[in-house]
Design a protein around this motif. Structure first.
Motif, short mmCIF file in Angstrom:
data_model
loop_
_atom_site.label_atom_id
_atom_site.label_comp_id
_atom_site.label_asym_id
_atom_site.label_seq_id
_atom_site.Cartn_x
_atom_site.Cartn_y
_atom_site.Cartn_z
N ASN A 98 -4.81 -0.15 -5.98
CA ASN A 98 -5.13 -0.88 -4.85
C ASN A 98 -4.46 -0.22 -3.45
N PHE A 99 -5.26 -0.29 -2.22
CA PHE A 99 -4.73 0.26 -1.26
C PHE A 99 -5.27 -0.45 -0.06
N CYS A 100 -4.73 -0.41 1.19
CA CYS A 100 -5.53 -0.97 2.36
C CYS A 100 -6.85 -0.29 2.40
N LYS A 101 -7.87 -0.87 3.13
CA LYS A 101 -9.22 -0.56 2.95
C LYS A 101 -9.15 0.49 3.89
N PRO A 132 -7.11 -5.27 1.16
CA PRO A 132 -6.87 -4.45 0.02
C PRO A 132 -8.27 -4.11 -0.63
N THR A 182 -10.09 -2.02 -4.25
CA THR A 182 -9.65 -1.48 -5.33
C THR A 182 -10.50 -0.12 -5.70
N PHE A 195 -0.49 -5.14 2.06
CA PHE A 195 -1.94 -4.86 1.87
C PHE A 195 -2.64 -5.51 3.12
N CYS A 217 0.99 -1.37 0.10
CA CYS A 217 -0.02 -0.13 0.07
C CYS A 217 0.59 1.48 0.07
N CYS A 218 0.63 2.07 -0.88
CA CYS A 218 1.50 3.42 -1.04
C CYS A 218 1.42 4.50 0.11
N CYS A 260 -6.81 2.53 4.94
CA CYS A 260 -5.96 3.56 4.54
C CYS A 260 -6.52 4.52 3.57
N ILE A 261 -7.31 3.77 2.44
CA ILE A 261 -7.88 4.59 1.46
C ILE A 261 -9.30 5.22 1.96
N GLU A 318 5.05 5.05 -4.07
CA GLU A 318 5.28 4.06 -3.12
C GLU A 318 6.78 4.04 -2.66
#
Length: 435
Positions: free
Chosen positions: A33-36, A25, A27, A22, A15-16, A38-39, A335
């Motif tokens: 894609n990111f950790c849920k 994760p 989308t 992740f 995850c950036c 985090c995003i 990243e």
């Protein structure tokens, strides 16, 4: 799932935002894609709701879901190198990563995993399900070996910590002896002052008894001045002793302030540059190559390229943080993987009680009590970066045998607010400079 699933690169499994593998994760419509968590936090803080990677806007009605494919891939990594298992060694008959190929298998017959999968499927006529079962069995063994390695590392860390604890106790004993010496010196000073005043009083009385008339014509100023000069001399000598001792203690401490030009837009810095925490919204700031984004990080203003130095940071009340030093030339965009190979020497806390040293593969740290204050110590010439629990006087981790060729800057990441549970600031404490 086919063998082609294993062709994801290591970078695609990170995850950036949090720079970690992740977790749950999710989308976005743009495909990134990111950790849920985090995003979700990113979109809540960013009023324009844009993807951190491509800046494409995300509709508020879009529902984030866990990408099970990516989630499964995130745990299918080489236990030794932490990279995807992309290759098959025919000599050893085992699945390996690119680093394994470059190291122990460089003279073996190695083929891409997908190619081996197709060959096995054609030659043996077995089903895809059986192939996947074979792979999963190997993954299970890898996981068991990784757990065994973790337990072994933790045991070694505990032994190291015990040794350091004994050494720390010795240091405390020396400090107590130092304090006793200062106290004894001060008592001697007071005793000398008292004896001197008694002696002068006796001399004055003798002078008066010998010739009162003459004595009346002489002021007491000269005698009083002599007493004051003697007292001042004694005080100065004691002060010189104490100053020399304190200067020896504080000679490696440095004054660190945070550089706002490098701070992520969500970070809030205090006016004196000594505190930082993650805010509830992103500030509109000019784009700069010096600024970290999307990583929630900031550097110190001053860099160091020689000698020994240390600074203390209060981490009390936080559920996650990252501390260390970084080269001035490190990448600050997109990243970022924090490790010495990329110019970062750091440790971090996540999920309240999981401590890691950020080496090429994160190393779990054995921490008995949660540190409230962490000391970052650097010996530039010796290639050493160490981290201590200040209150417990315990070594947390050391990077040894490093080679530094450019300035090192203090590195801080207070982490995201974690739904309000991680809002306490990182505080650069001044105790080391005020001793």
């Amino acid at each position: 799932m086919t063998a082609a699933s294993y062709l994801l690169t290591e970078e695609q499994l990170l995850c950036c935002i949090c720079l970690d593998v992740f977790r749950d994760p999710a989308t976005l419509p743009c495909g990134h894609n990111f950790c849920k968590d985090c995003i979700t936090e990113h979109l809540n803080f960013n009023s324009q709701r844009k993807c951190p990677m491509c800046k494409e806007q995300v509709d508020r009605k879009y529902k984030l879901g866990v990408n099970t494919f990516i989630s499964e891939m995130a745990v299918q990594m080489c236990a030794e190198h932490g990279k995807p298992l992309d290759f098959y060694c025919k000599n050893e008959q085992m699945i390996i990563c690119q680093s394994c190929v470059d190291a122990d298998h460089r003279f073996h017959r190695v083929v891409p995993l997908k190619e081996e999968y197709e060959a096995k499927k054609t030659q043996l006529g077995i089903t895809e399900a059986k192939i996947l079962h074979m792979i999963q069995e190997r993954q299970r063994k890898v996981h068991e070996l990784k757990q065994s390695l973790k337990l072994s590392t933790e045991a070694a860390d505990r032994e190291t910590a015990n040794g350091v604890r004994v050494f720390s106790a010795l240091i405390k004993s020396l400090e107590r002896a130092q304090a006793e010496l200062i106290e004894m010196t001060e008592e001697n000073q007071k005793r000398t002052e008292k004896q001197t005043k008694v002696y002068i009083t006796e001399l004055e009385q003798e002078a008066f008894d010998i010739c009162p008339a003459i004595y009346e014509g002489i002021t007491r100023t000269a005698l009083v001045k002599a007493v004051d000069e003697l007292t001042e001399t004694i005080k100065n000598e004691v002060k010189m002793i104490r100053d020399a001792q304190f200067n020896n203690i504080r000679q490696n401490a440095v004054d660190v302030t945070l550089d706002p030009d490098t701070a992520h837009p969500a970070l809030i810095l205090s006016n004196d540059g000594k505190q930082v925490h993650c805010g509830d919204e992103w500030k509109e700031l000019p784009d700069s190559s010096k600024r970290f984004e999307p990583a929630i990080s900031v550097l110190g203003t001053r860099g160091f390229s020689c000698g020994r130095l240390y600074y203390d940071v209060q981490v009390k009340g936080k559920t996650g943080w990252t501390l260390g030093v970084a080269k001035g030339s490190v990448n600050r965009k997109g990243e970022i993987k924090l490790n010495p190979e990329n110019g970062y020497w750091a440790i971090y806390l996540r999920d309240r009680n999981e401590y890691f040293a950020l080496a090429a593969d994160p190393v779990p740290l054995s921490v008995n009590d949660h540190p409230e204050k962490v000391r970052v110590f650097v010996d530039y010439e010796e290639g050493l970066v160490s981290f201590y629990d200040v209150n417990a006087a315990v070594l947390l981790h050391s990077y040894t045998g490093q080679t530094f060729t450019e300035k090192l800057y203090p590195f801080f990441s207070p982490g995201s607010s974690d739904s309000g549970t991680n809002t306490a600031p990182l505080i650069i404490t001044p105790e080391a400079l005020s001793k």
